[in-house]
Design an enzyme around this catalytic site. Structure first.
Site, PDB file in Angstrom:
ATOM      1  N   GLU A  41       0.896  -1.151   0.000  1.00 30.14           N
ATOM      2  CA  GLU A  41       0.000   0.000   0.000  1.00 30.14           C
ATOM      3  C   GLU A  41       0.930   1.194   0.000  1.00 30.14           C
ATOM      4  O   GLU A  41       1.355   1.700   1.034  1.00 30.14           O
ATOM      5  CB  GLU A  41      -0.910  -0.009   1.239  1.00 30.14           C
TER       6      GLU A  41
ATOM      7  N   CYS B 266      -1.833   9.051   3.452  1.00 29.35           N
ATOM      8  CA  CYS B 266      -1.736   8.509   2.097  1.00 29.35           C
ATOM      9  C   CYS B 266      -3.008   8.776   1.313  1.00 29.35           C
ATOM     10  O   CYS B 266      -3.024   8.658   0.091  1.00 29.35           O
ATOM     11  CB  CYS B 266      -1.428   7.016   2.139  1.00 29.35           C
TER      12      CYS B 266
END
Length: 560
Positions: free
Chosen positions: A307, A342
């Site tokens: 990720e 993020c």
């Protein structure tokens, strides 16, 4: 995302690699005698960054707390003249032996699986229930929220929200829900006595490389998922905030988890990479920068679920309403946690109707209320002030670009020079210039801080907006802010981001425990939080075909 392995750390300022003979103070010796602290806690958050004798974080390997020959000093991110927040072991390659041995002792069939040590599914259901209850206690939640604030300065609301999501996740998997993750299925066979069963099977020895920006939520959700499915994980947290997960492991032990179930390794990135290779780790889950993710994928032959970077877009459609709400959400998406998510809003495509309605002015007004005093803006831990302002200057070279607000260093701060200290910033770049080859890469470079690019479009230019989304390289989160069903459908049908919000209240940020969070369009992508994510990341499919009955009238056929 923070860059966790060697390519990032090789470029880190020497300030972070200061070494000295390890203090003899054991983790438990710095326990404060305050009744408000949890019984298992080995530190007092109030003392972090204020005590002249900093707290010493420990490693955990094969059930034993330990340290290393040298240590790293973690500076106070808010005040360069204040004492360090803590020290952590600077474990070296020659000290990895116990960690390698611990991981190599784990069979490929895992610590438990659907046919072995099944009682551990129930044990972890109970551990999850107890840990969820503990984090739901206001005093324990406050302990972790304040520990998070000391290592990764963010507002109390943001830190407490991280604790709440973690507690809700743990509560979700109390009771039988852990073993429900390993639910098998059966398919009838070709003849009497034959049937096939599909099982979710663990990998065995696994590794988790966690980021700095959510020092509790991200590592806990991935750590517990790996344990639920029967794996033995080694956790390598970000150096700046590893004390948070050290304390969470103390909580898990208090809730009944065996100390040998998880190893905790504090080290620099290249040492973690060395362990992953030497111990032949079966799977690594990495959250961090795309550059380090690619290196780790190469070194491990692809045995990584990632990720990584998220350059996240928001598209606001032509239907204007609820301007105050949309402006507030844009501010939250871009600048909460100082933009160090993020999922943060990296680029905003707003239909020209919204500029005419005053959206940008309201965004500027909201950003102006952010302050170091309440940590609604704070230090940027992976960028310097200079690097952020240099990027701003690069974008201002594009014809027609301008600073909507920000673009300056914070005033009256004492943040260390190795960190960034800038005002919430938005740079407007005309769409026709942005999509040009000579400008597109600069406009879509992720600045992991309080920074976003803003542009506008009209009805005829919608094709350029969709083309820009297609050209972006990472597809984590996105938002389609519109209640126009046709507009929504057009955007959603031609984009790919793994976690996409749509509707007037759409946002880019948000990784709660109740829905999937992760990238799409990448076979290596890792999800987090949901049963589907846990099963996809932390287990593989194993098919067992039972074939038990030989017919009484069987006769040997001719060989084929």
């Amino acid at each position: 995302m923070t860059m966790m392995l060697s390519s990032r750390l090789a470029a880190s300022p020497a300030f972070f690699r200061t070494r000295f003979a390890t203090s003899t103070i054991a983790a438990g010796s710095s326990r404060r005698s305050l009744s408000a602290l949890p019984s298992w806690a080995t530190l007092d958050p109030a003392s972090l960054g204020t005590s002249p004798e900093p707290y010493a974080v420990s490693n955990l390997v094969n059930g034993t707390w330990s340290t290393s020959q040298t240590s790293m000093v973690i500076p106070n991110p808010m005040d360069k003249d204040a004492p360090p927040v803590c020290t952590i072991p600077d474990t070296q390659g020659h000290e990895l032996g116990p960690f390698v041995e611990s991981l190599k002792s784990v069979p490929k069939s895992g610590v438990h699986n659907p046919l072995k040590n099944q009682e551990r599914y129930l044990q972890f259901g109970e551990i999850s229930r107890k840990a969820g209850a503990a984090l739901s206690d206001p005093a324990t939640a406050d302990f972790f929220a304040k520990a998070i604030q000391k290592t990764v300065p963010k507002s109390y609301a943001q830190a407490f929200g991280e604790v709440k999501v973690t507690a809700d996740f743990l509560n979700n998997f109390g009771g039988d829900n852990v073993r429900f993750l390993a639910r098998s299925f059966g398919v009838p066979g070709d003849h009497y006595g034959q049937f096939s069963q599909g099982h979710r099977w663990p990998y065995g020895a696994v590794a988790i490389v966690a980021p700095f920006n959510f020092p509790l939520e991200i590592p806990v959700l991935q750590l517990m998922g790996s344990l639920f499915m029967g794996n033995k994980p080694v956790l390598k947290p970000a150096e700046k905030c590893s004390l948070v997960m050290e304390q969470f492991l103390h909580l898990l032990h208090d809730c009944g988890m065996e100390k040998k179930d998880v190893d905790l390794l504090n080290c620099q990135g290249q040492v973690a990479e060395q362990l992953i290779i030497q111990a032949d780790v079966r799977l690594t889950q990495f959250t961090g920068s795309s550059r380090v993710a690619e290196r780790l994928l190469e070194k491990t032959g692809g045995k990584v679920k990632i990720e990584d970077a998220g350059f996240d877009w928001k598209i606001i459609g032509p239907d204007v309403d609820d301007v105050d709400y949309v402006a507030w959400q844009c501010d939250q998406d871009a600048y909460a946690c100082s933009g160090q998510k993020c999922s943060a809003e990296s680029i905003l495509f707003a239909h020209e109707n919204w500029e005419n309605a005053g959206l940008f002015d309201k965004m500027k007004e909201n950003a102006s209320t952010r302050s170091l005093e309440d940590l609604s803006i704070g230090p940027v831990l992976t960028q310097t002030t200079k690097s952020i302002l240099d990027h701003t200057a690069r974008l201002l070279q594009i014809p027609g670009s301008r600073v909507l607000f920000g673009g300056k260093e914070l005033e009256n701060h004492n943040i260390p020079e190795v960190y960034g200290a800038v005002e919430p910033t938005a740079v407007f770049v005309p769409l026709k210039e942005m999509v040009k080859d000579e400008h597109f890469d600069a406009c879509t470079t992720e600045i992991f801080g309080p920074f976003q690019v803003v542009t506008t479009f009209n009805d005829e230019e919608m094709c350029h907006v969709l083309d820009a989304c297609e050209r972006m390289s990472h597809h984590l989160t996105a938002a389609v802010v519109s209640n126009d069903v046709e507009f929504q459908t057009t955007v959603l049908a031609h984009t790919v981001n793994g976690t996409t919000y749509a509707g007037r209240r759409a946002r880019t940020t948000g990784a709660p425990q109740n829905h999937w969070f992760g990238p799409a369009g990448d076979a290596r992508g890792a999800g987090i939080g949901t049963p589907e994510a846990i099963k996809m990341v932390w287990s593989c499919h194993r098919e067992i075909i039972m074939d038990t009955v030989v017919p009484k009238d069987w006769a040997q056929p001719k060989a084929t």
